[in-house]
Design an enzyme around this catalytic site. Sequence first.
Site, mmCIF file in Angstrom:
data_model
loop_
_atom_site.group_PDB
_atom_site.id
_atom_site.type_symbol
_atom_site.label_atom_id
_atom_site.label_comp_id
_atom_site.label_asym_id
_atom_site.label_seq_id
_atom_site.Cartn_x
_atom_site.Cartn_y
_atom_site.Cartn_z
ATOM 1 N N CYS A 20 34.560 45.090 50.254
ATOM 2 C CA CYS A 20 35.811 44.494 49.793
ATOM 3 C C CYS A 20 36.932 45.523 49.859
ATOM 4 O O CYS A 20 36.956 46.360 50.779
ATOM 5 C CB CYS A 20 35.633 43.913 48.377
ATOM 6 S SG CYS A 20 36.948 42.748 47.919
ATOM 7 N N ASP A 45 35.127 44.666 38.915
ATOM 8 C CA ASP A 45 36.067 43.802 38.211
ATOM 9 C C ASP A 45 35.868 43.893 36.712
ATOM 10 O O ASP A 45 36.836 43.839 35.956
ATOM 11 C CB ASP A 45 35.946 42.363 38.699
ATOM 12 C CG ASP A 45 36.821 42.186 39.920
ATOM 13 O OD1 ASP A 45 36.382 42.596 41.019
ATOM 14 O OD2 ASP A 45 37.971 41.734 39.759
#
Lengths: 304, 304, 304, 304, 304, 304
Positions: free
Chosen positions: E119, E188
Amino acid sequence: MLAVAEKIRNMEIRGAARIARAAAEALENFAKNYDGTDFIGDLGLACRALYGTRPTAVSLWNAIHSIVHDLEGMENEEARAVVIKRAKEFTERSEMAVERIGEIGAKRIFDGCTILTHCNSSAALATIIRAHKDGKNIEVIATESRPKRQGYITARQLMSEGVRTTLIVDSAVRYFMKEVDLVFVGADAIASNGVVINKIGTSQIALCAHEARVPFYVCAESYKFSPKTLGGEYIKIEERDVKEVVDPADVGNARIRNPVFDATPPEYIDGIITEYGIISPYAAYEIIIHQFGQKIMFEKEWWL
Amino acid sequence: MLAVAEKIRNMEIRGAARIARAAAEALENFAKNYDGTDFIGDLGLACRALYGTRPTAVSLWNAIHSIVHDLEGMENEEARAVVIKRAKEFTERSEMAVERIGEIGAKRIFDGCTILTHCNSSAALATIIRAHKDGKNIEVIATESRPKRQGYITARQLMSEGVRTTLIVDSAVRYFMKEVDLVFVGADAIASNGVVINKIGTSQIALCAHEARVPFYVCAESYKFSPKTLGGEYIKIEERDVKEVVDPADVGNARIRNPVFDATPPEYIDGIITEYGIISPYAAYEIIIHQFGQKIMFEKEWWL
Amino acid sequence: MLAVAEKIRNMEIRGAARIARAAAEALENFAKNYDGTDFIGDLGLACRALYGTRPTAVSLWNAIHSIVHDLEGMENEEARAVVIKRAKEFTERSEMAVERIGEIGAKRIFDGCTILTHCNSSAALATIIRAHKDGKNIEVIATESRPKRQGYITARQLMSEGVRTTLIVDSAVRYFMKEVDLVFVGADAIASNGVVINKIGTSQIALCAHEARVPFYVCAESYKFSPKTLGGEYIKIEERDVKEVVDPADVGNARIRNPVFDATPPEYIDGIITEYGIISPYAAYEIIIHQFGQKIMFEKEWWL
Amino acid sequence: MLAVAEKIRNMEIRGAARIARAAAEALENFAKNYDGTDFIGDLGLACRALYGTRPTAVSLWNAIHSIVHDLEGMENEEARAVVIKRAKEFTERSEMAVERIGEIGAKRIFDGCTILTHCNSSAALATIIRAHKDGKNIEVIATESRPKRQGYITARQLMSEGVRTTLIVDSAVRYFMKEVDLVFVGADAIASNGVVINKIGTSQIALCAHEARVPFYVCAESYKFSPKTLGGEYIKIEERDVKEVVDPADVGNARIRNPVFDATPPEYIDGIITEYGIISPYAAYEIIIHQFGQKIMFEKEWWL
Amino acid sequence: MLAVAEKIRNMEIRGAARIARAAAEALENFAKNYDGTDFIGDLGLACRALYGTRPTAVSLWNAIHSIVHDLEGMENEEARAVVIKRAKEFTERSEMAVERIGEIGAKRIFDGCTILTHCNSSAALATIIRAHKDGKNIEVIATESRPKRQGYITARQLMSEGVRTTLIVDSAVRYFMKEVDLVFVGADAIASNGVVINKIGTSQIALCAHEARVPFYVCAESYKFSPKTLGGEYIKIEERDVKEVVDPADVGNARIRNPVFDATPPEYIDGIITEYGIISPYAAYEIIIHQFGQKIMFEKEWWL
Amino acid sequence: MLAVAEKIRNMEIRGAARIARAAAEALENFAKNYDGTDFIGDLGLACRALYGTRPTAVSLWNAIHSIVHDLEGMENEEARAVVIKRAKEFTERSEMAVERIGEIGAKRIFDGCTILTHCNSSAALATIIRAHKDGKNIEVIATESRPKRQGYITARQLMSEGVRTTLIVDSAVRYFMKEVDLVFVGADAIASNGVVINKIGTSQIALCAHEARVPFYVCAESYKFSPKTLGGEYIKIEERDVKEVVDPADVGNARIRNPVFDATPPEYIDGIITEYGIISPYAAYEIIIHQFGQKIMFEKEWWL
């Protein structure tokens, strides 16, 4: 015939080996005593009756198949003779198999070792008792084996043979694994990819042994190997009467489940001890092909 | 006092939480009713008597220590007041702890999930029942928990709360693990390196859960954490009366062994749910230091 | 002939099974239509041309070998007849193989189960569709299978057959593994020690399945097994046009690598479903010996 | 004969391959030079004498058996001719085997790779040297292999062939594993369930390779496979003179133990490279049956 | 305020770090520009509005909490000043955190190593770029990161910094793992027991790294740690618009599922790189307690 | 001062504990005997000289830091007194630490157990000898520990204390692991994420112990924990004179590599025994913060 079938159905006769031998004997007697006119036809009925008592038992199917395969088109008298001959052979090979397994397995049991066993497997006990009789100083840890507590039978058999035995509850397996040198269990059935079906609890014992690097052996006559699994069939795991566990009324009417067997993956099995020698579970395919040939997979039995 | 001690000794009062609270209550009553002249001295005797009933119970030591630490040199009356106050606080915190654990743990239980539990842990059941009362549609699989079969109590409690419950034998855990979403168990004691001591069988359930990637949670009030393990002591695992398993006469006079607990390594534990929140078992050190300080490790209790 | 070769080369014809059958058909047509004078010589040229289109494809080599082996020294007309006959047989066996695999594999798919599949394997889909047609209520999770997104084809095929299908990105496999009961994939080639070569991504799916104790099956016709690996050769993994992934200009001219396949170790594979039945990957050696005999290992093909 | 026996006994001739070939040569010479009147009887004596020098060496038993099996009842002259012929064949096959293993194994060694090897295996070195001669740019890490430090011989052999070699102590294997692409070792014996017996230290190297996903290959001629293990026998692991390690006087008269071999479980072995090709260790059963047939398991050798 | 909230809601502003900073800035601006009469009341409304845009984002909750905690009962003007001051501090600490993480993480990146990243994590890229600027010769393998393909952004950023970068599809991670020395990803959110929530696919990369003994590091500012998980809450994993994956019409109207994140268990994580240093994931509890204190677990936010 | 520095440099003084104490003593003597005019300045020079002898030794840095931190700006005489006082304290704490570790660790050693140890760790031996003196009947297996063979020293020390000891080569660890109940080793340094740096070979012993479920303990004084790893630094692993292994001329001029230490991941460590008690390796972060505070991570030492 019917008496035997009934005993298998009501579990008076139980255990893969005992069922197989009882079936062989029943077929032998059926052939010997037959006085009808359509032997093949009546034999087919008898086989179906026998088979119907425990359709999930691999050893039962194997026994019947070994005795009655390829009889289609044969003369009645010839067929009778064949059935009698094969049934005798099956019984003899079955007895020889346990003896050979005992002989082979006993060589793996070394002086001073502690063996854990589960439930009450005649093949596993044969190896242990043979090693004991060979003068090896051994100890056995036997699990209780709920719900039927066959571990009590195991403990009594071993004690009566003079083998020092300790009984533990099924939950205590991992606790005692550090004192165990070898695990020996039996098998009800073995699939073509090496999965072993045996008494409920076997697979978690195998997992505990694997975790602790303790060798885990399965003692199994070759007729425990399931040819139908080659063709994709699962070995069906029965669930039995829940009252074997406890009366639901005693546990607030909670649901009870009572599966009899579980499946141990081959990666936790160091060897299967058969009358053909000690093999890897991954060699199950060869044992099946050797016994039945490849065509067994898709063939339809004439008597079914 | 003596009555409580006796009940702990003869196991009328059993289970880490119940023992701790009984001890707190006993000390509170001892202090309230004391009419002698050497409170500190007699308290020491009382503590030793209590402690002697189950010297292997971490929760018992923790309860006594929490209530009577640092009393040396205090006036009798002041000490009495302190003991009463601390005993009450201990009891309150203990009750609050179970409630908080229930509240925290219930958040981990999602709608539609199946939870496996072992033995009969009030903290584990608190989370399950709380989740059920929050309206979540859940199912529980309860193990029998031989030899004392506390699983029957668990099944009855859950059924009476309206939680759908299935009872299985201890050997069937791996068989059913594929239907399980979460495992919740209690703890008797937790060591400084994260090892959890709980009812025999817990460690093989944890192993089966780990093998199948099923989250395994331990519900434990903070007074289950053992400060003495920080100083190297093992938590001793008792073996109880073998007749709890079976009468030796019934198994050919085989030896029977009956350990009550086993040790689950922290690598198989996804979280410990305490009244301080959900922690990794590897944070056990902090929980101990937070409660007792580092000096606990080598200190000698005045009353021992 | 050349048209087929060209289609294999430019990947109009792709997938191990389709390539093998196209080669068989091309050789059959070549033999049928041959009107030259040196059939054996020209056949050799044709084989080399075909083989040169995808020299890394095990199924292509196996198809050609099956059809043209041992032709040296044969008369032209006899050889032509042999080629036609063997090519037909190869095609028929290849079709029968998929059907048998479907039949066998479908028995492993139980009512209510969820199957994950990767890429677009005709053998794997045959088992799934067969199970669906047998009336089993099943669900499929199909991965996208970047870069060529063959998962879209899979989803469309299954949906058109009425099988409920969910599509996910390749990264989401581990996330969904807890909802999966079985994994079924195909194979491009299988090595003699049980390693399976299949679409890039297969090996990490197998790893995720193994981690979560989800059975992982490979569906593979026997001509996917590579005899040359017995002699030490690796199965070469091609890297294809990077623009299948993305135009380098769109990623700052970063290098792009695009391997088509990866290698799944046998320890993560519960069974290989072949037309000979379900075997352990460790039985690959037998399948190879059974088909080709031991001498294949060092022999030089006459046409190469 | 006696000279060879003596050299095997005093370890002038050592290593499974060298022992087997020396035995074959000794039997060949015995038969060639025989001038007595009871060839079979004297051959039996000779075999027993040879075998007695290292009764734990699987390759020795296999060599003798291969040469003298089924001679009972044969005429003396015929038997002599048979022994000479078989002994030559054994020697030739043994040499061919190493060459084939070299050829096969070399294909697994890719350009630019680093290979770790242990002790001094002629079969493993054959593959490495062959790959080097094929022009591949390779590096070897050789372990010292205490106590006899055969790693020094390995390093000298490889350096003299021009192979870049790094020597490390046995303890450093895990440290360097991250730089290793392949492990190649030899074998002293292989059991029917795939367990490999080789120089002490092999099993922890295999464990380290497995941990780091580095392929681990065993190079072994087929006569290393032990038929007696099929019948349950363990391969006995000798302990040798402790002074090979250190003079007890130098370590405070501590006990010293010096086992020569250890056992590597098949789950850590990616392939066994034999003259029959690369197989999974789980195919050991087939290799044994292929060579000896099933009856070997219980048969008594006529000469024992 | 509303503009920022809207941008978070419609994902114009995305990524845990960017959301947190945008929230801090929005609260700072809200306080600076406030000209109403009920600052506390209106601030509460503003916080709820902000929070409602992405209630599953741990960093958003943490940012708001850090800035507005304990304002109840404060004077409006004082509260305004506090909010402005804390918001600035939050922003500064957040920037400092990335810098520190870059500085710390870069020390783990050694000359000549290959790093895999997934990512597009600013913290992970900060460490990589910092190492590159320190003159280390490194290579990066970036995954595509379907469905949004943030890997393209990563590749472009790294290439523009002069870091040699290779882009691969997500399925190819295990294939390339043998060339990887280190994995660096972002986060996250991090739970109290060390579980890391990050972009879908992270957990299977971690599994592949673990299988191959490749160190796996998570780069995460301390405000990624979720205090609410301490109290039992799960971190909710959103599923986003399925058209990010593919238009259902293109896949036969198959269902599509598109979860954004997955959960990586701590056992696969070698270290979390925070601005407080490199810690074990099992130290998550301390990081949470250090930042928020124990009471956070049960407290109700005044503004919710 | 210079003499001590020289002895550390030339390895006359070796081992993390001995180096730390020698440094403390050297600084104490430096301060006591100082007769110059710029104590702080000269102390800085002395520290740099000491530190330069083994800049990779964590214990050396920790000893110097503990004694001279925060001296900037202090008066010369005050600083001298502080250095003398702190150096004494460091030495005392260091001695007390070994004693405490012995006391704590000995409690883990149970009657009748067999302990494996590696190299020659004073802390590990302290626990073993303490257990022996407590009257426990124990056995030790000591590895040779090539190349310097510190195992001989270990064997002699233990034998002279009356502890039954068996010496084995390093390769034999896995072979004997089944007879081992506990592993006790020392540590040279411990990183903030729980990785333990110790004598080459330690990590493969840990792996073997983990494989066999044998508890693995590290005995380490708290000054072995490296604060700099918190800030990202690796602990550098020295490679020493290759002639410690063998003269290159004896191995065909092969390259020799001789790393002194290796890194054991925390997942293989059951506990670290420090003077603060037995902790999980994952609690390393707390031990570092407790000793040095968080700021240590980025601070520059005044004397460097």
